[in-house]
Design a protein around this motif. Structure first.
Motif, PDB file in Angstrom:
ATOM      1  N   ALA A 192     -34.973 -85.051  44.730  1.00 36.08           N
ATOM      2  CA  ALA A 192     -34.388 -86.272  44.167  1.00 36.08           C
ATOM      3  C   ALA A 192     -33.971 -87.242  45.261  1.00 36.08           C
ATOM      4  O   ALA A 192     -34.179 -88.463  45.157  1.00 36.08           O
ATOM      5  N   LEU A 193     -33.377 -86.717  46.338  1.00 33.11           N
ATOM      6  CA  LEU A 193     -32.967 -87.571  47.450  1.00 33.11           C
ATOM      7  C   LEU A 193     -34.171 -88.220  48.128  1.00 33.11           C
ATOM      8  O   LEU A 193     -34.155 -89.411  48.456  1.00 33.11           O
ATOM      9  N   TYR A 194     -35.237 -87.450  48.319  1.00 27.99           N
ATOM     10  CA  TYR A 194     -36.443 -87.999  48.948  1.00 27.99           C
ATOM     11  C   TYR A 194     -37.070 -89.080  48.063  1.00 27.99           C
ATOM     12  O   TYR A 194     -37.467 -90.145  48.548  1.00 27.99           O
ATOM     13  N   ILE A 195     -37.186 -88.812  46.780  1.00 25.72           N
ATOM     14  CA  ILE A 195     -37.814 -89.788  45.881  1.00 25.72           C
ATOM     15  C   ILE A 195     -37.015 -91.082  45.860  1.00 25.72           C
ATOM     16  O   ILE A 195     -37.575 -92.185  45.952  1.00 25.72           O
ATOM     17  N   ALA A 196     -35.689 -90.973  45.754  1.00 27.60           N
ATOM     18  CA  ALA A 196     -34.863 -92.173  45.702  1.00 27.60           C
ATOM     19  C   ALA A 196     -34.888 -92.947  47.009  1.00 27.60           C
ATOM     20  O   ALA A 196     -34.759 -94.173  47.015  1.00 27.60           O
ATOM     21  N   SER A 197     -35.072 -92.234  48.142  1.00 32.28           N
ATOM     22  CA  SER A 197     -35.114 -92.911  49.438  1.00 32.28           C
ATOM     23  C   SER A 197     -36.336 -93.809  49.563  1.00 32.28           C
ATOM     24  O   SER A 197     -36.314 -94.810  50.285  1.00 32.28           O
TER      25      SER A 197
END
Length: 465
Positions: A39-44
């Motif tokens: 989730a953190l990677y996608i949002a970044s």
């Protein structure tokens, strides 16, 4: 990675570790699992780009903007793969700066850290203002309220990260889920309205327009380095980070490609008109719920991106304090599982300064965006060069690093005059190096005891004798 005592860093290149060694810092690992990390990677990466870039790219290249999106997506694979290999093998809150320190020495690492902490941080107000602009357009209120809405957008991620990356990770998991649901909903709602005539002529502005669109989408696919700063917060970084990166690459690439296809197919020549192209896209197919949907998208995207970047800035600030590149006061929280509240507070001060600068120039975001992207290109070039020296030669990660190094140095040449701010920050890093060396020499000189004078020769004894 072996821990360093704050203030003991030297400016000679450190001993190079065995290539491919997966070293980890002392202390317990963090609590981020595969779901939160993905989730953190996608949002970044799948962030504010969806708010404006599909329309801007369509205006630059027409239907061929789809080719531009596909090209940048393919180019981002070696970059993301290299960062995943580095983060999995060398988890450290210093991120790219720590990799550069291992391979190129402390001064180069200090430059890289300053580029991210002081340069890339300029993009935070840009993200908030973009969200504010969308909300203002949806509500139909005066544009003067956009800065206030932008400031309000900072509150949820700031509070979440104040209580640690674990809390922020679960918040990000929810936000990214909502973001993906909205993207899928927009695409599903607009696909029936796609017209084949919108894709002709396919190259209205030639291949030069495609090149411009590629340059625009570099902003959209930037962000793969964020995970390197919080790699120590993963429960099993060597296993989770590559999987999370692979999933994010597929999701982000598919999301941007789908949005570009429907933007061109539904809006045609109108794709690049207006400040909020996504609003035009949904209003063309769902005029009743379009404005509400766009408001949700803007809130989710901007909050999610800030929630992904704030822990990266906080951990990097603490790592810079730990390694002596910032005052030691900010080192607290650099350890795995620690909450870098002091560095987060300093990050808040920097964002407030940049926000004020934006306010004084009427929030003309072009200059801030150029500062952000030029620093990103400098970081990527340094990070990829370091990767070629750190990763095991001839391994898959090493080959990805070699390809990515060539690509990023090409972007560095294209950046040209926009590299002024990175050059200034690099000079500041050199000045810090010189000052520290002079201080060490003075300290060493004071520590050497003065020579004891030899006793005076008494000639009277010789006379008596």
């Amino acid at each position: 990675m072996t821990s360093r005592t704050p203030g003991t860093a030297t400016d000679a290149p450190p001993a190079r570790p065995a290539p491919g060694d997966a070293t980890t810092g002392p202390g317990p690992r963090g609590g981020l699992g595969l779901g939160q990390g993905t989730a953190l990677y996608i949002a970044s990466v799948l962030g504010t780009g969806i708010l404006a870039l599909p329309g801007l790219a369509a205006a630059a290249a027409g239907p061929a903007s789809i080719v531009a999106v596909a090209a940048v997506f393919l180019l981002s694979i070696p970059l993301a793969g290299t960062f995943a290999a580095l983060a999995a093998r060398f988890p450290d809150p210093g991120g790219v700066a720590s990799y550069v320190r291992r391979s190129l020495g402390d001064t180069a690492a200090r430059m890289t850290g300053y580029w991210f902490y002081f340069g890339v941080c300029v993009g935070a107000p840009v993200v908030a203002i973009l969200g504010g602009e969308y909300v203002v357009a949806v509500l139909g209120v005066d544009r003067a309220f956009a800065p206030l809405i932008g400031l309000a957008i900072f509150v949820p991620p700031a509070v979440a990260n104040w209580f640690g990356v674990r809390v922020a990770g679960w918040v990000q998991f929810v936000l990214t889920g909502l973001l993906l649901a909205v993207v899928v909903g927009v695409v599903a709602a607009t696909v029936p309205a796609v017209e084949s005539s919108s894709f002709t002529p396919f190259l209205p502005h030639g291949w030069a327009g495609v090149g411009t669109a590629i340059s625009l989408f570099v902003w959209a696919f930037a962000g793969w380095e964020v995970g390197t700063h919080i790699s120590g917060e993963f429960r099993d970084p060597r296993r989770v980070i590559p999987i999370a990166t692979a999933i994010a690459i597929v999701v982000v690439g598919a999301g941007y490609l789908a949005l570009q296809v429907v933007t061109v197919g539904v809006l045609g020549d109108r794709a690049g008109e207006g400040v909020v192209p996504l609003l035009s896209l949904v209003e063309a197919t769902a005029p009743g719920i379009g404005p509400v949907l766009v408001a949700i998208v803007a809130a989710i995207v901007t909050t999610g991106v800030l929630n992904a970047y704030l822990p990266a800035f906080g951990k990097l600030g603490a790592a810079l304090g730990r390694d002596g590149d910032l005052p030691r006061f900010f080192a607290k929280g650099a350890e795995d599982g620690g909450v870098p509240r002091r560095a987060l507070a300093l990050t808040g001060v920097l964002i407030a300064i940049y926000f004020t600068v934006g306010y004084l120039n009427g929030f003309d975001l072009t200059a801030l965006i150029l500062i952000h992207t030029s620093n990103m290109v400098a970081i990527y070039a340094a990070g990829m060069l370091a990767a070629t020296l750190l990763l095991r030669r001839w391994s898959a990660g090493w080959w990805l690093a070699v390809v990515a190094t060539g690509l990023t140095f090409g972007l560095l040449v294209l950046a040209g005059p926009n590299l002024l701010v990175p050059a200034i920050l690099a000079l500041a890093a050199i000045v810090v190096t010189v000052i520290r060396r002079l201080r060490r020499r003075r300290t060493a000189a004071r520590a050497i005891p003065a020579p004891v004078p030899a006793p005076a020769h008494d000639t009277r004894l010789e006379t008596t004798a």
